[in-house]
Design a protein around this motif. Structure first.
Motif, mmCIF file in Angstrom:
data_model
loop_
_atom_site.group_PDB
_atom_site.id
_atom_site.type_symbol
_atom_site.label_atom_id
_atom_site.label_comp_id
_atom_site.label_asym_id
_atom_site.label_seq_id
_atom_site.Cartn_x
_atom_site.Cartn_y
_atom_site.Cartn_z
ATOM 1 N N LYS A 120 0.819 -1.209 0.000
ATOM 2 C CA LYS A 120 0.000 0.000 0.000
ATOM 3 C C LYS A 120 0.859 1.267 0.000
ATOM 4 C CE LYS A 120 -3.384 -2.561 2.775
ATOM 5 N NZ LYS A 120 -4.066 -2.663 4.086
ATOM 6 N N GLY A 121 2.081 1.173 0.487
ATOM 7 C CA GLY A 121 2.934 2.360 0.513
ATOM 8 C C GLY A 121 4.093 2.203 1.470
ATOM 9 N N LEU A 122 5.140 2.980 1.261
ATOM 10 C CA LEU A 122 6.344 2.903 2.083
ATOM 11 C C LEU A 122 6.071 3.345 3.519
ATOM 12 C CD1 LEU A 122 9.395 2.287 1.952
ATOM 13 C CD2 LEU A 122 9.771 4.708 1.431
ATOM 14 N N ASP A 123 5.308 4.415 3.693
ATOM 15 C CA ASP A 123 5.009 4.920 5.035
ATOM 16 C C ASP A 123 4.228 3.891 5.844
ATOM 17 O OD1 ASP A 123 4.851 6.988 7.105
ATOM 18 O OD2 ASP A 123 2.721 7.043 6.611
ATOM 19 N N LYS A 124 3.289 3.213 5.194
ATOM 20 C CA LYS A 124 2.485 2.199 5.869
ATOM 21 C C LYS A 124 3.374 1.047 6.335
ATOM 22 C CE LYS A 124 -1.486 0.254 7.035
ATOM 23 N NZ LYS A 124 -2.322 0.788 8.136
ATOM 24 N N GLY A 125 4.278 0.604 5.452
ATOM 25 C CA GLY A 125 5.191 -0.473 5.820
ATOM 26 C C GLY A 125 6.103 -0.082 6.966
ATOM 27 N N LEU A 126 6.616 1.161 6.931
ATOM 28 C CA LEU A 126 7.501 1.650 7.991
ATOM 29 C C LEU A 126 6.772 1.685 9.332
ATOM 30 C CD1 LEU A 126 10.187 2.957 8.912
ATOM 31 C CD2 LEU A 126 9.202 5.173 8.295
ATOM 32 N N LYS A 127 5.537 2.170 9.343
ATOM 33 C CA LYS A 127 4.792 2.279 10.603
ATOM 34 C C LYS A 127 4.523 0.912 11.219
ATOM 35 C CE LYS A 127 2.396 6.700 10.023
ATOM 36 N NZ LYS A 127 1.076 7.348 9.792
ATOM 37 N N VAL A 128 4.105 -0.054 10.386
ATOM 38 C CA VAL A 128 3.817 -1.387 10.912
ATOM 39 C C VAL A 128 5.077 -2.011 11.490
ATOM 40 C CG1 VAL A 128 3.097 -3.736 10.319
ATOM 41 C CG2 VAL A 128 1.841 -1.785 9.392
ATOM 42 N N ASP A 454 13.644 -7.056 7.533
ATOM 43 C CA ASP A 454 14.382 -8.085 6.801
ATOM 44 C C ASP A 454 13.469 -9.263 6.469
ATOM 45 O OD1 ASP A 454 16.291 -9.674 5.668
ATOM 46 O OD2 ASP A 454 17.599 -9.779 7.413
ATOM 47 N N ASN A 455 12.719 -9.727 7.462
ATOM 48 C CA ASN A 455 11.782 -10.835 7.241
ATOM 49 C C ASN A 455 10.667 -10.452 6.276
ATOM 50 O OD1 ASN A 455 11.407 -13.289 9.835
ATOM 51 N ND2 ASN A 455 13.274 -12.316 9.144
ATOM 52 N N ALA A 456 10.259 -9.177 6.325
ATOM 53 C CA ALA A 456 9.223 -8.710 5.391
ATOM 54 C C ALA A 456 9.728 -8.800 3.956
ATOM 55 C CB ALA A 456 8.821 -7.274 5.721
ATOM 56 N N GLY A 457 11.001 -8.431 3.745
ATOM 57 C CA GLY A 457 11.593 -8.553 2.418
ATOM 58 C C GLY A 457 11.660 -9.996 1.969
ATOM 59 N N GLY A 458 12.033 -10.899 2.897
ATOM 60 C CA GLY A 458 12.073 -12.315 2.563
ATOM 61 C C GLY A 458 10.709 -12.850 2.210
ATOM 62 N N ASN A 459 9.701 -12.418 2.947
ATOM 63 C CA ASN A 459 8.337 -12.865 2.671
ATOM 64 C C ASN A 459 7.872 -12.373 1.304
ATOM 65 O OD1 ASN A 459 5.277 -12.831 2.788
ATOM 66 N ND2 ASN A 459 5.715 -13.754 4.779
ATOM 67 N N ALA A 460 8.208 -11.113 0.990
ATOM 68 C CA ALA A 460 7.814 -10.547 -0.307
ATOM 69 C C ALA A 460 8.483 -11.297 -1.457
ATOM 70 C CB ALA A 460 8.185 -9.060 -0.352
ATOM 71 N N GLU A 461 9.766 -11.648 -1.272
ATOM 72 C CA GLU A 461 10.502 -12.374 -2.316
ATOM 73 C C GLU A 461 9.928 -13.776 -2.517
ATOM 74 O OE1 GLU A 461 13.138 -13.133 -5.242
ATOM 75 O OE2 GLU A 461 13.254 -11.239 -4.141
ATOM 76 N N MET A 462 9.724 -14.484 -1.414
ATOM 77 C CA MET A 462 9.244 -15.867 -1.514
ATOM 78 C C MET A 462 7.788 -15.938 -1.976
ATOM 79 S SD MET A 462 10.999 -17.870 1.703
ATOM 80 C CE MET A 462 10.921 -16.556 2.916
ATOM 81 N N SER A 463 7.030 -14.870 -1.736
ATOM 82 C CA SER A 463 5.621 -14.851 -2.139
ATOM 83 C C SER A 463 5.433 -14.336 -3.555
ATOM 84 C CB SER A 463 4.808 -13.969 -1.170
ATOM 85 O OG SER A 463 4.944 -14.427 0.148
ATOM 86 N N GLY A 464 6.526 -13.872 -4.177
ATOM 87 C CA GLY A 464 6.438 -13.394 -5.552
ATOM 88 C C GLY A 464 5.662 -12.103 -5.702
ATOM 89 N N LEU A 465 5.782 -11.207 -4.710
ATOM 90 C CA LEU A 465 5.092 -9.918 -4.817
ATOM 91 C C LEU A 465 5.774 -9.060 -5.889
ATOM 92 C CD1 LEU A 465 4.401 -9.037 -1.068
ATOM 93 C CD2 LEU A 465 2.984 -10.339 -2.667
ATOM 94 N N GLY A 466 5.098 -8.028 -6.333
ATOM 95 C CA GLY A 466 5.576 -7.208 -7.440
ATOM 96 C C GLY A 466 6.894 -6.504 -7.166
ATOM 97 N N GLU A 468 7.604 -3.393 -7.384
ATOM 98 C CA GLU A 468 7.446 -2.162 -6.610
ATOM 99 C C GLU A 468 7.421 -2.461 -5.114
ATOM 100 O OE1 GLU A 468 4.550 1.805 -6.415
ATOM 101 O OE2 GLU A 468 3.856 -0.012 -7.434
ATOM 102 N N VAL A 469 6.731 -3.543 -4.747
ATOM 103 C CA VAL A 469 6.676 -3.929 -3.339
ATOM 104 C C VAL A 469 8.067 -4.334 -2.855
ATOM 105 C CG1 VAL A 469 5.696 -5.550 -1.667
ATOM 106 C CG2 VAL A 469 4.281 -4.654 -3.527
ATOM 107 N N ARG A 470 8.759 -5.115 -3.677
ATOM 108 C CA ARG A 470 10.100 -5.566 -3.302
ATOM 109 C C ARG A 470 11.051 -4.379 -3.172
ATOM 110 N NH1 ARG A 470 13.082 -7.833 -0.432
ATOM 111 N NH2 ARG A 470 14.418 -9.583 -0.931
#
Length: 733
Positions: A120-128, A454-466, A468-470
């Motif tokens: 949804k956005g960089l700010d949202k990811g940072l806050k979570v 770091d784990n969020a990046g791993g999850n995004a990579e293994m889940s095949g997210l777009g 932009e998300v990566r």
């Protein structure tokens, strides 16, 4: 002794901190975890992390039972120790483990939610990610202050009418710090071995040999790598800073009880002052946490500025609040003590900034390491080692200046070394350490944020997210590498001041041990043949009685053993990582060779086998370094006495601090040099430069995540063991 009403701010702050941690946890849990694949990956990581922690607690629990029985034997049968020590030791370990457990539980639930928020956005990811990291920070300070407040109430009820009430209470409370330190060391070493075995295996075989991206689901060690980020950098770091936080407060309280012993009313204020500063720091940390936010497309410097806004505002506010607290308490020389607090805060900020400069790819030192990859892995290693060595200068000089300034501010710039001036000066050093750690609620949040990103990046990579998300998770991950490095520098700096305060507190525990020995009929004769009375002796008197000077060979031998202990400890932990990583590399290679179709996505790797290897290796390898840290002070105390122990602690402090800074910064710089190449510089991912920086990062992994950060626990644990075993040392005089 009547506890002043203002002290109730301490338990109120601790409960508030725990309530806010629960609030942030519930807010995180309300976020969506993502698609089915993201949920599945997060579940694997969560189960692996909890399984490891359960096994670790069984092993460490057995060690605690043995030590508690030993302390009970010393207290109730030999009567050379305070009878509260066994219970205090167990509660310190329990709360330290609990802080790590809550932090890791939060982190394992937050990673997928951070990845999904980044959609949804960089700010949202940072806050979570950041507010999930804040759970770790708030749990640590909340449980730490709660433990301190409970023990203060209990021991005051028991010793209120004792002639040395506050000295007895504070030195007894110091002993629960050994429980926290012991748990922290096993958590740090075990978690560090676990995560680096998996990380090295995943990088060397996955990136270099198989030429697949980091966190690729085809890599059998990927899940173990993600589990390791949580058990090492969340549970381990949480337990580490829990004992630093408590140790700084308790050692300062013990010094206050001694420095102001001639004025009972002022003595009580000096004891509760560090607790009140820490309590107010909790409320100000909460303000800083809510200030952290950024915008879409933010650069690395923008992201660093976003986190800096929260931490710097909290630090500025606690600086002002410390002046008010010490003034309202009516402390003599309140202004000088407030400047001591300010000295600790400024020192922490400078060390953090210096660490950021030497480890962030936004600055020249790390950029030069990345540039060195053009001529191969060897030059990457050489450049990284040199950068790490040079990076020790600023932290060492800053700590040296902070020690001198906080000492002078507290005793009114009195340089004649009178007993009262020394005592108040040492109290100033202790309260500087409290100042550095007073906003731990937010500074630890910036550290715990790292493994979540770091784990969020791993999850995004293994889940095949777009893509932009990566890209967003990569930005959050790179920020996490820098904040983790900054956090390690901060932890090491605070450890140096805390260990120095504990060094002074050791003399107070020796005093109490001598008093107990005299009650049993033991006498002490000084060099002049006169009876030595510990009741009225000052710190210089004790130093003279035990001949603590550089002409005493016992002191010199202790210094050399202390210096050696730091290197021995690092050698053992580095060797442990190497052995565990070797087993991991062989397993990943075996799966690539024997399980046909992994690299073509036609078969799924056996993730569980890699998790099992890391878990088994970590449990087996953490025992020897942990027990060594406990055994060395006991043996030195029995053979070389108080003079040898003081030399040991001085040697381990000076060497351990410098070595820890070197290892943490070299490792962080190597890691971010690799990230810089992965961003597209010097050929990008898969290029020869990339493979060269992967080798540097692989060497740096145990530097920055196992041996380096474990050293700051080592120097404090050796101090704590010396304090707890003071009675045994006196018995062998």
């Amino acid at each position: 002794m009547t506890i002043p009403t203002v002290f109730w701010l301490v338990p109120i702050a601790s409960v508030t901190s725990l309530c806010m941690a629960w609030y942030f946890f519930r807010q995180m849990m309300k976020e969506e975890e993502g698609n089915e694949r993201m949920i599945e990956i997060a579940s694997h990581v969560r189960k692996g992390a909890m399984a490891y922690l359960k096994q670790q607690y069984k092993v460490v629990g057995a060690v605690f039972v043995v030590l508690a029985v030993l302390f009970a034997f010393m207290a109730y049968y030999l009567k050379i120790q305070n009878p509260w020590v066994p219970v205090a030791f167990l509660t310190g370990g329990f709360f330290s483990a609990l802080a790590g457990f809550f932090g890791m539980k939060t982190a394992t639930y937050a990673s997928a939610r951070t990845a999904n928020a980044a959609r949804k956005g960089l700010d949202k990811g940072l806050k979570v990610a950041f507010r999930s990291g804040a759970v770790m920070g708030l749990v640590v300070v909340g449980l730490g202050l709660l433990d301190i407040a409970l023990w203060f109430f209990i021991l005051n009820a028991v010793y209120a009418d004792s002639p040395l009430a506050l000295v007895t209470i504070t030195t007894t409370m110091l002993t629960f710090g050994m429980g926290a330190s012991t748990q922290a060391l096993f958590a740090r070493v075990g978690g560090g071995i676990y995560t680096k075995a998996a990380d090295v295996g995943a990088d060397l075989v996955g990136k270099v040999e198989a030429d697949i991206p980091e966190d690729d689901p085809r890599n059998p060690a990927t899940i173990a790598d993600n589990v390791g980020d949580n058990v090492g950098d969340v549970a381990g770091m949480g337990a580490d800073l829990y004992e630093s936080y408590c140790g700084s407060i308790l050692s300062t309280a013990a010094l206050g009880a001694t420095a102001f012993a001639l004025s009972p009313d002022l003595q009580l204020r000096a004891v509760i002052a560090p607790m009140l500063i820490a309590a107010v720091g909790i409320f100000l940390s909460l303000i800083g946490i809510f200030l952290v936010r950024t915008k879409e497309g933010a650069s690395m410097k923008d992201l660093l500025r976003a986190l800096g806004m929260g931490t710097n505002v909290s630090a500025a506010l606690i600086a002002v609040a410390s002046f008010a607290i010490l003034y309202l308490l009516g402390m003599s020389n309140w202004l000088g003590l407030a400047f001591s607090v300010l000295t600790g805060l400024v020192a922490g900020v400078i060390i953090g900034q210096a660490t950021e400069y030497y480890t962030s790819q936004s600055y020249r030192p790390t950029q030069r390491i990345a540039e060195a990859s053009q001529t191969g892995a060897a030059t990457v290693l050489i450049k990284g080692l040199g950068t790490g060595m040079i990076s020790t200068c600023i932290p060492v000089l800053v700590i040296a200046i902070a020690i001198m300034l906080s000492y002078l501010f507290a005793n009114g710039f009195n340089l004649d070394m009178r007993a009262d001036a020394i005592a108040t000066g040492l109290y100033g050093i202790g309260i500087a350490a409290v100042g550095m750690l007073s906003t731990l609620g937010i500074t630890l949040a910036t550290d715990a944020y790292g493994p979540i990103a770091d784990n969020a990046g791993g999850n995004a990579e293994m889940s095949g997210l777009g893509e932009e998300v990566r890209h967003r998770t990569d930005a959050l991950d790179a920020l996490g590498n820098t904040t983790a490095a900054t956090g390690k520098g901060f932890a090491i700096g605070s450890a140096a001041l805390t260990a120095l305060a504990l060094l002074a507190s050791y003399i107070e525990e020796i005093k109490m041990a001598m008093v107990r020995a005299m009650e049993k009929g033991q006498t002490f004769i000084d060099m002049a043949g006169q009876a030595f009375d510990p009741h009225t002796a000052t710190m210089p008197d004790f130093m003279a009685y035990f001949q603590v000077n550089l002409m005493n060979p016992r002191v010199l031998i202790g210094v050399f053993i202390g210096a050696m202990a730091a290197f021995l400890f690092c050698g053992l932990t580095m060797g442990a990582v190497a052995r565990a990583a070797q087993a991991m590399v062989e397993e990943v290679r075996r799966q690539f060779n024997e399980i046909k179709g992994i690299l073509s996505h036609e078969a799924e790797p056996d993730y569980g086998r890699c998790v099992e290897i890391s878990t088994r290796s970590a449990q087996a390898e953490m025992i020897v370094p942990g027990l060594l840290a406990i055994a060395i002070p006991i043996v030195v105390g029995m053979l070389l006495g108080v003079a040898g122990i003081l030399g040991l602690l001085a040697g381990s402090l000076a060497t351990g601090f410098t070595l820890a800074v070197f290892m943490a910064n070299a490792g962080g710089a190597w890691d971010n040099a690799k990230k810089m190449v992965e961003e597209g510089h010097f050929g990008g991912k898969g290029s020869p430069c990339h493979k060269a920086t992967v080798v540097g990062d692989t060497v740096g992994d145990p530097f920055k995540d196992t041996s380096g950060p474990s050293l700051n626990i080592l120097i404090k644990l050796m101090s704590m063991v010396s304090i707890v075993m003071a009675g045994l040392t006196i018995a062998f005089l």
